[in-house]
Scaffold this motif. Sequence first.
Motif, PDB file in Angstrom:
ATOM      1  N   ALA A   4       0.811  -1.221   0.000  1.00 13.97           N
ATOM      2  CA  ALA A   4       0.000   0.000   0.000  1.00 13.97           C
ATOM      3  C   ALA A   4       0.847   1.274   0.000  1.00 13.97           C
ATOM      4  O   ALA A   4       0.390   2.322  -0.467  1.00 13.97           O
ATOM      5  CB  ALA A   4      -0.933  -0.006   1.215  1.00 13.97           C
ATOM      6  N   MET A   5       2.074   1.188   0.507  1.00 18.03           N
ATOM      7  CA  MET A   5       2.864   2.403   0.724  1.00 18.03           C
ATOM      8  C   MET A   5       3.061   3.285  -0.510  1.00 18.03           C
ATOM      9  O   MET A   5       2.948   4.517  -0.410  1.00 18.03           O
ATOM     10  CB  MET A   5       4.232   2.059   1.342  1.00 18.03           C
ATOM     11  N   PRO A   6       3.369   2.716  -1.688  1.00 15.41           N
ATOM     12  CA  PRO A   6       3.585   3.604  -2.845  1.00 15.41           C
ATOM     13  C   PRO A   6       2.395   4.528  -3.112  1.00 15.41           C
ATOM     14  O   PRO A   6       2.587   5.676  -3.533  1.00 15.41           O
ATOM     15  CB  PRO A   6       3.777   2.617  -4.004  1.00 15.41           C
ATOM     16  N   ILE A   7       1.197   4.049  -2.835  1.00 13.39           N
ATOM     17  CA  ILE A   7       0.006   4.867  -3.105  1.00 13.39           C
ATOM     18  C   ILE A   7      -0.042   6.071  -2.162  1.00 13.39           C
ATOM     19  O   ILE A   7      -0.312   7.194  -2.577  1.00 13.39           O
ATOM     20  CB  ILE A   7      -1.255   3.993  -2.974  1.00 13.39           C
ATOM     21  N   TYR A   8       0.248   5.818  -0.884  1.00  9.54           N
ATOM     22  CA  TYR A   8       0.271   6.929   0.077  1.00  9.54           C
ATOM     23  C   TYR A   8       1.435   7.870  -0.212  1.00  9.54           C
ATOM     24  O   TYR A   8       1.326   9.075  -0.029  1.00  9.54           O
ATOM     25  CB  TYR A   8       0.404   6.400   1.504  1.00  9.54           C
ATOM     26  N   LYS A   9       2.552   7.257  -0.664  1.00  9.73           N
ATOM     27  CA  LYS A   9       3.729   8.070  -0.925  1.00  9.73           C
ATOM     28  C   LYS A   9       3.430   9.066  -2.037  1.00  9.73           C
ATOM     29  O   LYS A   9       3.739  10.251  -1.935  1.00  9.73           O
ATOM     30  CB  LYS A   9       4.891   7.154  -1.318  1.00  9.73           C
ATOM     31  N   ASP A  10       2.798   8.593  -3.103  1.00 13.44           N
ATOM     32  CA  ASP A  10       2.442   9.471  -4.213  1.00 13.44           C
ATOM     33  C   ASP A  10       1.493  10.570  -3.761  1.00 13.44           C
ATOM     34  O   ASP A  10       1.530  11.686  -4.271  1.00 13.44           O
ATOM     35  CB  ASP A  10       1.793   8.667  -5.344  1.00 13.44           C
ATOM     36  N   ALA A  11       0.628  10.237  -2.816  1.00 12.48           N
ATOM     37  CA  ALA A  11      -0.335  11.233  -2.358  1.00 12.48           C
ATOM     38  C   ALA A  11       0.242  12.092  -1.242  1.00 12.48           C
ATOM     39  O   ALA A  11      -0.403  13.042  -0.788  1.00 12.48           O
ATOM     40  CB  ALA A  11      -1.600  10.524  -1.878  1.00 12.48           C
ATOM     41  N   GLY A  12       1.455  11.744  -0.773  1.00 11.34           N
ATOM     42  CA  GLY A  12       2.099  12.516   0.290  1.00 11.34           C
ATOM     43  C   GLY A  12       1.379  12.440   1.615  1.00 11.34           C
ATOM     44  O   GLY A  12       1.267  13.436   2.334  1.00 11.34           O
ATOM     45  N   ILE A  13       0.881  11.260   1.940  1.00  8.83           N
ATOM     46  CA  ILE A  13       0.128  11.123   3.185  1.00  8.83           C
ATOM     47  C   ILE A  13       0.961  10.394   4.230  1.00  8.83           C
ATOM     48  O   ILE A  13       1.615   9.393   3.932  1.00  8.83           O
ATOM     49  CB  ILE A  13      -1.181  10.342   2.916  1.00  8.83           C
ATOM     50  N   LEU A  14       0.913  10.907   5.453  1.00 12.03           N
ATOM     51  CA  LEU A  14       1.642  10.294   6.556  1.00 12.03           C
ATOM     52  C   LEU A  14       0.967   8.981   6.958  1.00 12.03           C
ATOM     53  O   LEU A  14      -0.237   8.935   7.166  1.00 12.03           O
ATOM     54  CB  LEU A  14       1.664  11.254   7.753  1.00 12.03           C
ATOM     55  N   VAL A  15       1.777   7.918   7.060  1.00 14.60           N
ATOM     56  CA  VAL A  15       1.251   6.620   7.478  1.00 14.60           C
ATOM     57  C   VAL A  15       2.013   6.167   8.706  1.00 14.60           C
ATOM     58  O   VAL A  15       3.242   6.256   8.745  1.00 14.60           O
ATOM     59  CB  VAL A  15       1.424   5.575   6.356  1.00 14.60           C
TER      60      VAL A  15
END
Lengths: 376, 300
Positions: A114-125
């Motif tokens: 899942a991380m690449p998707i959040y990374k592209d959106a710049g969201i803190l996980v």
Amino acid sequence: MKFTVSGKILSTAACVMLALSAPALGVAADTIKFGIAGPHSGDLAPYGLPSVSAAKLVIDKVNANGGIKGKKIEILQEDDVCKPEISTNTATKLVSSGVQVVLGHICSGATIAAMPIYKDAGILVMSPSATSDELTSSGKYPNFFRTIAPNALQSPAMIDFAINKLGKKKIAIIHDKGDYGKPLAEGAKLHVEKTGKGQVVLFEGITPGAPDYSAIVQKIKEAGAEVVVFGGYHPEASKIVSIMNKKRLGIKFVSDDGVNGDAFIKLAGEDAEGVYATGPQDTSANPLALKAKEEHKKAYNSDPGMFFDGAYAATVVMLNAIEKSGSTKLEDLKKVLQADKVDTPVGAINFDAKGDAVGLGYSMYVVEKGKYIVVK
Amino acid sequence: MDYFIELLFSGLTRGSIYALIALGYTMVYGIIGLINFAHGEIYMIGAFTAFIVATVLSIYGFPLLAIVIIAGIAAVVWASSYGYTIEKIAYKPLRHAPRLSPLISAIGMSIFLQNYILLAQTSDFLRFPRLIPDFAFMEPIAHIIGSTDLVILVTTVVVMVALTFIIKFTLIGKAMRATSQDRTMAMLVGINVNWVISATFIIGSGLAAIGGLLIASHIGQINFYIGFLAGIKAFTAAVLGGIGSIPGAVLGSLILGLTESFATGYVSSDYEDVFAFSLLVLILIFKPSGLLGKATNQKV
């Protein structure tokens, strides 16, 4: 689809989403959207649901006190059943519904997917439980943080315990060939070789879901192992210890935090007795952890489950970062997370440049009379 | 040598586990030429029924033997009624459709049943009660073969002999053989083909339920997914032995179990499946209809 983190676009997107789904238009713009992802159904749900209740407890409290700078926090919950192929959908869904921070995911494999998707959106996980080394040490995911120590520390914890505390030299290392278990087992093997105090007599992967593990158990015996170190989750661990007892092996079983939980004890029954498992650092002396446990008891009338403290801590530090920085932009949040030491149920933590919490480790637990207790 | 014997019995146990499920696949295939992919789910439903009945009975303090017998009967009856119903709903309407249609229908049924149990019961792994106690006389050799393993081995042999007897010497067996040879001719000589097919599904499902009870009691846990994984392996075993042949299913299962066990013991358990499926490929290259399968001309 790729969103940049411009507040305008996000809130517009959120409004559109809400307009399509619910009549609650207008509230959308001034809430902070807090995503929770993890297994909320399926056989690994016992790992994921406690983090939902932890986040709810913290957020309900904050909301009752008027939210953060007047903004209420809204929880968006998505199920990934711990499967990488599903977690990408989970992430896309959360991102497109405009979450600003995410608590999760729970399983390492699902998190990595899942991380690449959040990374592209710049969201803190921030995950309370994903221990895979790749998530932090690879440097691939600058938006990833966690409130649990990485596997790199867990494998040595298992091995050191087996060698120093149990006094065993000949070690059989078994894993489930998965994203979580295999690196743990490999780390354990490396650590044995590095310390040179013990000897790995067997290193093998098993096929999860097989109806019978007696052949591998016979092999463990044949190899002359004095202790079994297992990397994997509770269903397989339960089958192996049960067959080890049936074959009268009489050797100790040391495993990881995927086995540390009531789910394992329920499944393995009397076979669980005497099984060792590493788990999140012992928090029983931390007043904040005790308080969180009390809150949980009051709200749900039961003891909290796996990764509860970590999830509670993650929620607290993320909300703290949002409040201190007055923003939900990754860069601003990161600065606060790294600089600010926050008191949480897992201790006073801040984060290093890679995203690991400073000063977290593992404790060893053992099953005694149907309960996991800390080995002092 | 001890190690060899231990691995031998591990393999036999595993093989018998596969055999109890493979028999159902092979019977159905023998009669109507359909691979009943929902068979693994019948096994799972049998295990769940036994689990529920056994749990309830143990609350009321029944003796263990009574629990095993009642749970066993309940599982057989319940699973058989599922088998019967599945045939009526998913396969009978497609009996004259192209061969692919009932196959897809079977896969659909399998997914449906898995999800039905997932929703109706639980997604968690459940602890299955130990229905077979440790026999005292087994204690000296418990490190080689456990009591449950022994019961599974014996049951498999008994079931195989009984099935062979039914098919060779009883009236329904004759009707089954006739139906399998030529359905239209069987009908013309007065065999109620629908009934024969139903009977096949009922017997096959009953066997799967017995398997469900024994295997779940052996591994000590069940969830909605066990049928799928066990089903795939059992299906492989049935193909290996020659699908349609009853001794073939047992032979294929034992060979598969032994291969896995020895591969684990002497090579590495990482490659357990590699060895099992390489063996399948090899056997099918030299004997395309499986070890004991009859080479028949495709009736198209």
